[in-house]
Scaffold this motif. Sequence first.
Motif, PDB file in Angstrom:
ATOM      1  N   PRO A 189       0.802  -1.236   0.000  1.00 30.35           N
ATOM      2  CA  PRO A 189       0.000   0.000   0.000  1.00 30.35           C
ATOM      3  C   PRO A 189       0.826   1.274   0.000  1.00 30.35           C
ATOM      4  CG  PRO A 189      -0.825  -1.555   1.628  1.00 30.35           C
ATOM      5  CD  PRO A 189       0.479  -2.089   1.154  1.00 30.35           C
ATOM      6  N   LEU A 190       1.977   1.267   0.692  1.00 32.20           N
ATOM      7  CA  LEU A 190       2.780   2.484   0.773  1.00 32.20           C
ATOM      8  C   LEU A 190       3.680   2.650  -0.449  1.00 32.20           C
ATOM      9  CD1 LEU A 190       3.735   2.493   4.568  1.00 32.20           C
ATOM     10  CD2 LEU A 190       2.005   3.867   3.413  1.00 32.20           C
ATOM     11  N   GLY A 191       4.081   1.543  -1.060  1.00 33.70           N
ATOM     12  CA  GLY A 191       4.801   1.610  -2.321  1.00 33.70           C
ATOM     13  C   GLY A 191       6.137   2.306  -2.255  1.00 33.70           C
ATOM     14  N   GLU A 192       6.796   2.251  -1.124  1.00 30.23           N
ATOM     15  CA  GLU A 192       8.089   2.907  -0.970  1.00 30.23           C
ATOM     16  C   GLU A 192       9.215   1.870  -0.890  1.00 30.23           C
ATOM     17  OE1 GLU A 192       8.504   6.109  -1.134  1.00 30.23           O
ATOM     18  OE2 GLU A 192       6.391   6.687  -1.078  1.00 30.23           O
ATOM     19  N   ARG A 193      10.437   2.356  -0.863  1.00 38.29           N
ATOM     20  CA  ARG A 193      11.592   1.471  -0.725  1.00 38.29           C
ATOM     21  C   ARG A 193      11.619   0.850   0.660  1.00 38.29           C
ATOM     22  NH1 ARG A 193      15.930   5.799  -1.705  1.00 38.29           N
ATOM     23  NH2 ARG A 193      14.357   6.867  -0.462  1.00 38.29           N
ATOM     24  N   LEU A 194      12.226  -0.348   0.751  1.00 43.64           N
ATOM     25  CA  LEU A 194      12.198  -1.109   1.997  1.00 43.64           C
ATOM     26  C   LEU A 194      13.604  -1.545   2.412  1.00 43.64           C
ATOM     27  CD1 LEU A 194      10.648  -2.817   4.193  1.00 43.64           C
ATOM     28  CD2 LEU A 194      10.659  -4.682   2.511  1.00 43.64           C
ATOM     29  N   PHE A 195      13.901  -1.344   3.701  1.00 46.07           N
ATOM     30  CA  PHE A 195      15.075  -1.927   4.339  1.00 46.07           C
ATOM     31  C   PHE A 195      14.555  -2.849   5.436  1.00 46.07           C
ATOM     32  CE2 PHE A 195      18.364  -1.671   7.763  1.00 46.07           C
ATOM     33  CZ  PHE A 195      19.366  -2.353   7.094  1.00 46.07           C
ATOM     34  N   SER A 196      14.961  -4.110   5.419  1.00 48.34           N
ATOM     35  CA  SER A 196      14.383  -5.049   6.377  1.00 48.34           C
ATOM     36  C   SER A 196      15.446  -5.898   7.059  1.00 48.34           C
ATOM     37  CB  SER A 196      13.348  -5.952   5.703  1.00 48.34           C
ATOM     38  OG  SER A 196      13.912  -6.638   4.607  1.00 48.34           O
ATOM     39  N   LEU A 197      15.220  -6.115   8.339  1.00 43.93           N
ATOM     40  CA  LEU A 197      16.032  -7.018   9.149  1.00 43.93           C
ATOM     41  C   LEU A 197      15.294  -8.354   9.141  1.00 43.93           C
ATOM     42  CD1 LEU A 197      18.496  -6.990  11.176  1.00 43.93           C
ATOM     43  CD2 LEU A 197      16.805  -6.608  12.968  1.00 43.93           C
ATOM     44  N   VAL A 198      15.855  -9.374   8.494  1.00 44.40           N
ATOM     45  CA  VAL A 198      15.108 -10.595   8.198  1.00 44.40           C
ATOM     46  C   VAL A 198      15.806 -11.815   8.786  1.00 44.40           C
ATOM     47  CG1 VAL A 198      14.147 -12.033   6.348  1.00 44.40           C
ATOM     48  CG2 VAL A 198      14.296  -9.566   6.045  1.00 44.40           C
ATOM     49  N   ASP A 199      15.014 -12.676   9.416  1.00 47.86           N
ATOM     50  CA  ASP A 199      15.537 -13.948   9.904  1.00 47.86           C
ATOM     51  C   ASP A 199      16.082 -14.741   8.712  1.00 47.86           C
ATOM     52  OD1 ASP A 199      15.738 -16.679  10.841  1.00 47.86           O
ATOM     53  OD2 ASP A 199      14.496 -16.084  12.542  1.00 47.86           O
ATOM     54  N   ILE A 200      17.237 -15.350   8.895  1.00 52.12           N
ATOM     55  CA  ILE A 200      17.880 -16.089   7.807  1.00 52.12           C
ATOM     56  C   ILE A 200      16.961 -17.183   7.255  1.00 52.12           C
ATOM     57  CG2 ILE A 200      19.036 -17.759   9.318  1.00 52.12           C
ATOM     58  CD1 ILE A 200      20.568 -16.174   6.174  1.00 52.12           C
ATOM     59  N   LYS A 201      16.078 -17.731   8.105  1.00 49.65           N
ATOM     60  CA  LYS A 201      15.145 -18.775   7.651  1.00 49.65           C
ATOM     61  C   LYS A 201      14.198 -18.226   6.587  1.00 49.65           C
ATOM     62  CE  LYS A 201      13.724 -19.840  11.858  1.00 49.65           C
ATOM     63  NZ  LYS A 201      14.677 -19.141  12.729  1.00 49.65           N
ATOM     64  N   ASP A 202      13.756 -16.968   6.746  1.00 49.06           N
ATOM     65  CA  ASP A 202      12.893 -16.358   5.726  1.00 49.06           C
ATOM     66  C   ASP A 202      13.673 -16.069   4.444  1.00 49.06           C
ATOM     67  OD1 ASP A 202      10.148 -16.048   6.653  1.00 49.06           O
ATOM     68  OD2 ASP A 202      11.004 -14.853   8.273  1.00 49.06           O
ATOM     69  N   VAL A 203      14.945 -15.724   4.581  1.00 48.04           N
ATOM     70  CA  VAL A 203      15.785 -15.492   3.400  1.00 48.04           C
ATOM     71  C   VAL A 203      15.911 -16.777   2.595  1.00 48.04           C
ATOM     72  CG1 VAL A 203      18.061 -14.820   2.582  1.00 48.04           C
ATOM     73  CG2 VAL A 203      17.050 -13.629   4.534  1.00 48.04           C
ATOM     74  N   VAL A 213      18.119  -6.107   2.260  1.00 48.74           N
ATOM     75  CA  VAL A 213      17.884  -7.103   3.305  1.00 48.74           C
ATOM     76  C   VAL A 213      19.129  -7.273   4.168  1.00 48.74           C
ATOM     77  CG1 VAL A 213      17.366  -9.535   3.773  1.00 48.74           C
ATOM     78  CG2 VAL A 213      16.203  -8.343   1.904  1.00 48.74           C
ATOM     79  N   LEU A 214      18.933  -7.238   5.483  1.00 50.08           N
ATOM     80  CA  LEU A 214      19.995  -7.543   6.434  1.00 50.08           C
ATOM     81  C   LEU A 214      19.627  -8.858   7.128  1.00 50.08           C
ATOM     82  CD1 LEU A 214      22.533  -6.852   8.072  1.00 50.08           C
ATOM     83  CD2 LEU A 214      21.072  -5.484   9.592  1.00 50.08           C
ATOM     84  N   PRO A 215      20.223 -10.000   6.724  1.00 46.45           N
ATOM     85  CA  PRO A 215      19.873 -11.290   7.333  1.00 46.45           C
ATOM     86  C   PRO A 215      20.483 -11.421   8.730  1.00 46.45           C
ATOM     87  CG  PRO A 215      20.957 -11.554   5.188  1.00 46.45           C
ATOM     88  CD  PRO A 215      21.195 -10.158   5.651  1.00 46.45           C
ATOM     89  N   VAL A 216      19.724 -12.005   9.652  1.00 44.74           N
ATOM     90  CA  VAL A 216      20.232 -12.273  10.999  1.00 44.74           C
ATOM     91  C   VAL A 216      19.796 -13.671  11.423  1.00 44.74           C
ATOM     92  CG1 VAL A 216      20.282  -9.864  11.747  1.00 44.74           C
ATOM     93  CG2 VAL A 216      18.208 -11.220  12.106  1.00 44.74           C
ATOM     94  N   MET A 217      20.602 -14.272  12.304  1.00 41.27           N
ATOM     95  CA  MET A 217      20.230 -15.549  12.918  1.00 41.27           C
ATOM     96  C   MET A 217      19.494 -15.234  14.214  1.00 41.27           C
ATOM     97  SD  MET A 217      21.374 -18.116  11.072  1.00 41.27           S
ATOM     98  CE  MET A 217      21.422 -19.472  12.239  1.00 41.27           C
ATOM     99  N   LEU A 267      19.663  -9.592  22.631  1.00 38.03           N
ATOM    100  CA  LEU A 267      21.105  -9.323  22.620  1.00 38.03           C
ATOM    101  C   LEU A 267      21.762  -9.945  21.388  1.00 38.03           C
ATOM    102  CD1 LEU A 267      22.026  -9.801  26.401  1.00 38.03           C
ATOM    103  CD2 LEU A 267      21.891  -7.651  25.116  1.00 38.03           C
ATOM    104  N   LEU A 268      21.305 -11.146  21.010  1.00 37.58           N
ATOM    105  CA  LEU A 268      21.839 -11.797  19.814  1.00 37.58           C
ATOM    106  C   LEU A 268      21.540 -10.975  18.568  1.00 37.58           C
ATOM    107  CD1 LEU A 268      23.083 -14.255  18.352  1.00 37.58           C
ATOM    108  CD2 LEU A 268      20.784 -15.288  18.366  1.00 37.58           C
ATOM    109  N   ILE A 269      20.314 -10.486  18.466  1.00 46.06           N
ATOM    110  CA  ILE A 269      19.924  -9.677  17.297  1.00 46.06           C
ATOM    111  C   ILE A 269      20.705  -8.366  17.268  1.00 46.06           C
ATOM    112  CG2 ILE A 269      18.009  -8.391  16.270  1.00 46.06           C
ATOM    113  CD1 ILE A 269      16.213 -10.653  17.562  1.00 46.06           C
TER     114      ILE A 269
END
Length: 353
Positions: free
Chosen positions: A26-40, A51-55, A67-69
């Motif tokens: 709906p917003l149609g803008e650029r996206l920066f996301s912190l994503v669980d590696i499982k979703d990647v 995308v910034l993947p994290v465990m 703390l891990l994130i």
Amino acid sequence: MGRVILFTALEGTGGNSLANRNFINPLGERLFSLVDIKDVIKGNIQKHSIVLPVMTQRNYTGIPGLLLILFQSFLPLAIFTILMRLHRITIIARGTLSGFLLSIFPWSNYKLVLPGIYSLEALVYGENNSYVNRIIEKRAIKNAKRVFVLGNNIKRYLKDEYGVDSEVVYIPAEPYPVNKKFKKFTPVHLGTIPDEKTLHSIIAVFKHIKKVIKESKPLILSQFLREDFKRELERTGIEVISMNYEELKNFLPSCHVGLVMEGDNPLSAYLITTKFIDYISAGLPVIVHKGMDELCRIVKEYNLGVCVAPVSIGNDILMEVKRLIQEEMRIRSISRRLFSKERFRDKILSNLT
């Protein structure tokens, strides 16, 4: 560079995700996301996003998980927020965890869109970090430039609990095609079932419908359902179908009525669920648990269905539902008016400075 960038944390952002349907698209803008590696790995990410993947560990809301994130994302997020500040770009964040992560950097300039009440959701889904969750929630909300919520009850909750003013903006709806109805009367429950009370409420309503309308076929449409819930539903003659969003768009308008039964948990009074938006966008009247105060107010005001106690649903209620099935076009028009993408986008993107 533009003036807005979207930010999400620890949720999938692919085409069928709630983040994509209710926020990114709906917003149609650029996206920066912190994503669980499982979703990647699953490909559950927006194709044209940064995308910034994290465990993560399973329960990432506790202190060890956070703390891990933070250990993995602190430097990239610091650089990201500094760059956005230097270029005077407003960050629009979805969800409490996104807001909390941004709040760590005092120079970050973010608006916050809350799809629910984080601390209460944790209780509903069995997490035992209520004190930590309230700290996270409070910090995310209090440090936001503006806060948007999905209903008046959530607005009052934030004011009472944290002294924060917020603005109501409803979830945007996707249009559904107009299809011919199934021959058998088809009541449907869409999406996940959070707890046993909701499960038993669904079964009670479906049983009564089958008792009154012999030629009926109750359905659960869900991609993610606990196996024990699935077995119990199937024992009672309720069919469970796994269906993605693209399939759902053509299937749902052929059903007759939609159920919303999450009425016996701490979140009930605040919920305006995505499934409700889907139902009325497809022209379906709804049967809603009477404990869902916010949703029942909308249903009654616009005559979109009935609010009931699941164990005491009467024949007169079903007759009212059958009458409302004939008002499909009116229900669709209310959906377009109340839950339009344009209204959502205009409100979120207003007053960026």
